[in-house]
Design a protein around this motif. Structure first.
Motif, short mmCIF file in Angstrom:
data_model
loop_
_atom_site.label_atom_id
_atom_site.label_comp_id
_atom_site.label_asym_id
_atom_site.label_seq_id
_atom_site.Cartn_x
_atom_site.Cartn_y
_atom_site.Cartn_z
N ASP A 103 0.83 -1.19 0.00
CA ASP A 103 0.00 0.00 0.00
C ASP A 103 0.87 1.25 0.00
OD1 ASP A 103 -2.55 -1.38 0.25
OD2 ASP A 103 -1.92 -1.86 2.28
N LEU A 104 0.58 2.17 -0.92
CA LEU A 104 1.37 3.39 -1.07
C LEU A 104 0.46 4.60 -1.17
CD1 LEU A 104 3.62 1.87 -3.83
CD2 LEU A 104 4.54 2.65 -1.64
N GLN A 105 0.89 5.70 -0.59
CA GLN A 105 0.21 6.99 -0.72
C GLN A 105 1.16 7.99 -1.34
OE1 GLN A 105 -3.02 8.72 0.69
NE2 GLN A 105 -2.11 9.97 -0.92
N GLY A 132 -1.57 -1.19 -4.25
CA GLY A 132 -2.53 -0.09 -4.32
C GLY A 132 -1.84 1.23 -4.07
N ILE A 133 -2.04 2.19 -4.97
CA ILE A 133 -1.44 3.51 -4.83
C ILE A 133 -2.54 4.55 -4.74
CG2 ILE A 133 0.03 5.27 -5.87
CD1 ILE A 133 1.57 3.08 -7.28
N LEU A 134 -2.58 5.29 -3.64
CA LEU A 134 -3.50 6.39 -3.45
C LEU A 134 -2.84 7.69 -3.93
CD1 LEU A 134 -4.84 5.66 0.14
CD2 LEU A 134 -5.86 4.98 -2.03
N LEU A 135 -3.59 8.52 -4.62
CA LEU A 135 -3.09 9.80 -5.10
C LEU A 135 -3.94 10.92 -4.48
CD1 LEU A 135 -2.76 8.98 -8.91
CD2 LEU A 135 -0.92 9.01 -7.24
N CYS A 166 -0.14 9.44 11.30
CA CYS A 166 -0.05 8.29 12.22
C CYS A 166 0.02 6.93 11.53
CB CYS A 166 -1.25 8.31 13.18
SG CYS A 166 -1.27 9.72 14.30
N LEU A 167 -0.54 6.80 10.35
CA LEU A 167 -0.63 5.48 9.71
C LEU A 167 0.31 5.32 8.53
CD1 LEU A 167 -4.50 4.91 9.80
CD2 LEU A 167 -2.81 4.70 11.63
N CYS A 168 0.96 6.40 8.10
CA CYS A 168 1.85 6.33 6.95
C CYS A 168 3.32 6.47 7.35
CB CYS A 168 1.51 7.44 5.95
SG CYS A 168 0.00 7.14 5.00
N THR A 169 4.18 5.78 6.62
CA THR A 169 5.63 5.81 6.85
C THR A 169 6.30 6.52 5.68
OG1 THR A 169 5.59 3.74 8.09
CG2 THR A 169 7.69 4.37 7.08
N PRO A 170 7.06 7.59 5.94
CA PRO A 170 7.70 8.33 4.84
C PRO A 170 8.63 7.45 4.01
CG PRO A 170 7.80 9.59 6.88
CD PRO A 170 7.32 8.21 7.25
N LEU A 171 8.53 7.58 2.69
CA LEU A 171 9.36 6.82 1.76
C LEU A 171 10.20 7.74 0.90
CD1 LEU A 171 9.97 3.95 0.59
CD2 LEU A 171 8.12 4.37 -1.06
N LEU A 172 9.62 8.85 0.45
CA LEU A 172 10.30 9.82 -0.40
C LEU A 172 9.82 11.23 -0.06
CD1 LEU A 172 10.09 8.27 -4.00
CD2 LEU A 172 12.21 8.91 -2.85
N GLY A 173 10.72 12.18 -0.07
CA GLY A 173 10.34 13.58 0.06
C GLY A 173 10.11 14.03 1.49
N PRO A 174 9.77 15.31 1.68
CA PRO A 174 9.53 15.86 3.02
C PRO A 174 8.25 15.28 3.63
CG PRO A 174 9.05 17.50 1.32
CD PRO A 174 9.70 16.35 0.62
N ASP A 175 8.27 15.12 4.93
CA ASP A 175 7.17 14.47 5.65
C ASP A 175 6.08 15.47 6.00
OD1 ASP A 175 5.58 12.86 7.17
OD2 ASP A 175 7.04 12.53 8.78
#
Length: 268
Positions: free
Chosen positions: A67-69, A102-105, A126-135
């Motif tokens: 799962d990706l946002q 699944g990718i959310l945009l 709270c539910l997402c973990t940073p992968l790329l870019g500023p948080d």
């Protein structure tokens, strides 16, 4: 973080981290990062995040999905959605240890808006973990397990049920039924948990624990919620199970949720 998913100050702790990703899924996460960076340049992409069982460290090879946002500078366009679909397909094809991608945009404007402060904003913080870019979490508040959070995260189940019924009637393949049953079951369990979240006083995204905690407060519905948690992990092709989740448990849950927490504020 304590046993209720809270930091020392009583706010909900961020539940995932890159160092919790199980070894078998590390190549998947690395490939996702590469695909996103190569496809979405800095003009379009603000930041990317993982969420779900993989960054929580609880994923099962061959069963769990990725799962990706993606947070975009502007509102998602057709080209963005097409590029996201291509990444989903490439990753799903390349890695047998995942069962779907699944990718959310979403635009940063929406994620940081006042309207989404206790829904999409909470999700990022709270539910997402940073992968790329500023948080983006750095621009959001700390969250507590309150009735307001419960209402704004899942107080719209009654609006979702008719769409699920339509999709269930239109499902013609086993793949359609698996996808829908997993989606419905996971949403039902999450809604059941957030119904009792303020009384329990903590946070979890674990399906089994969510169902168990729900059952402490609604014993008469505990067995059904445990079935939902099971279907959320291993989707069912049985139409009767899907009908139970939507027309019995889901219908009751929507009414109880509104009675306890009220309805989610309308969205555009």
């Amino acid at each position: 973080m304590n046993g209720r998913g809270l930091d020392r100050d009583g706010t909900i702790a961020r539940e995932g981290a890159l160092d919790r990703v199980p070894t078998v899924f590390v190549p998947v996460v690395d490939a996702a990062r590469t695909h996103i960076a190569e496809t979405f340049d800095s003009v379009r992409l603000h930041s990317a995040y993982l969420y779900g069982s993989i960054p929580r460290g609880t994923a099962t090879p061959g069963v769990s999905d990725l799962d990706l946002q993606l947070a975009l500078h502007d509102e998602p366009a057709e080209a963005d959605r097409a590029d996201a679909k291509a990444i989903e397909a490439a990753l799903d094809h390349a890695f047998p240890q995942i069962d779907g991608v699944g990718i959310l945009l979403t635009s940063t404007h929406v994620l940081l808006s006042d309207t989404e402060r206790y829904d999409a904003g909470f999700f990022i913080a709270c539910l997402c973990t940073p992968l790329l870019g500023p948080d983006l979490a750095e621009q959001l508040p700390r969250y507590c397990p309150t009735p307001l959070l419960a209402r704004e995260t899942n107080g719209d189940l009654a609006l979702v049920l008719p769409r699920w019924r339509t999709k269930a009637a239109e499902a013609t393949t086993d793949a359609d039924r698996r996808t829908l049953s997993r989606l419905v079951a996971r949403r039902i369990v999450r809604t059941g948990f957030t119904l009792i979240m303020p009384r329990w006083g903590g946070w979890t995204s674990d399906l089994g624990k969510s169902a168990e905690l729900f059952g402490r407060y609604y014993a008469e519905r505990a067995e059904q919620m445990c079935i939902a948690a099971s279907i959320g992990r291993a989707p069912s092709l049985n139409p009767a199970v899907l009908a139970m989740l939507i027309d019995d448990l889901g219908t009751w849950l929507a009414a109880e949720y509104t009675a306890v927490h009220g309805e989610k504020d309308p969205r555009p």
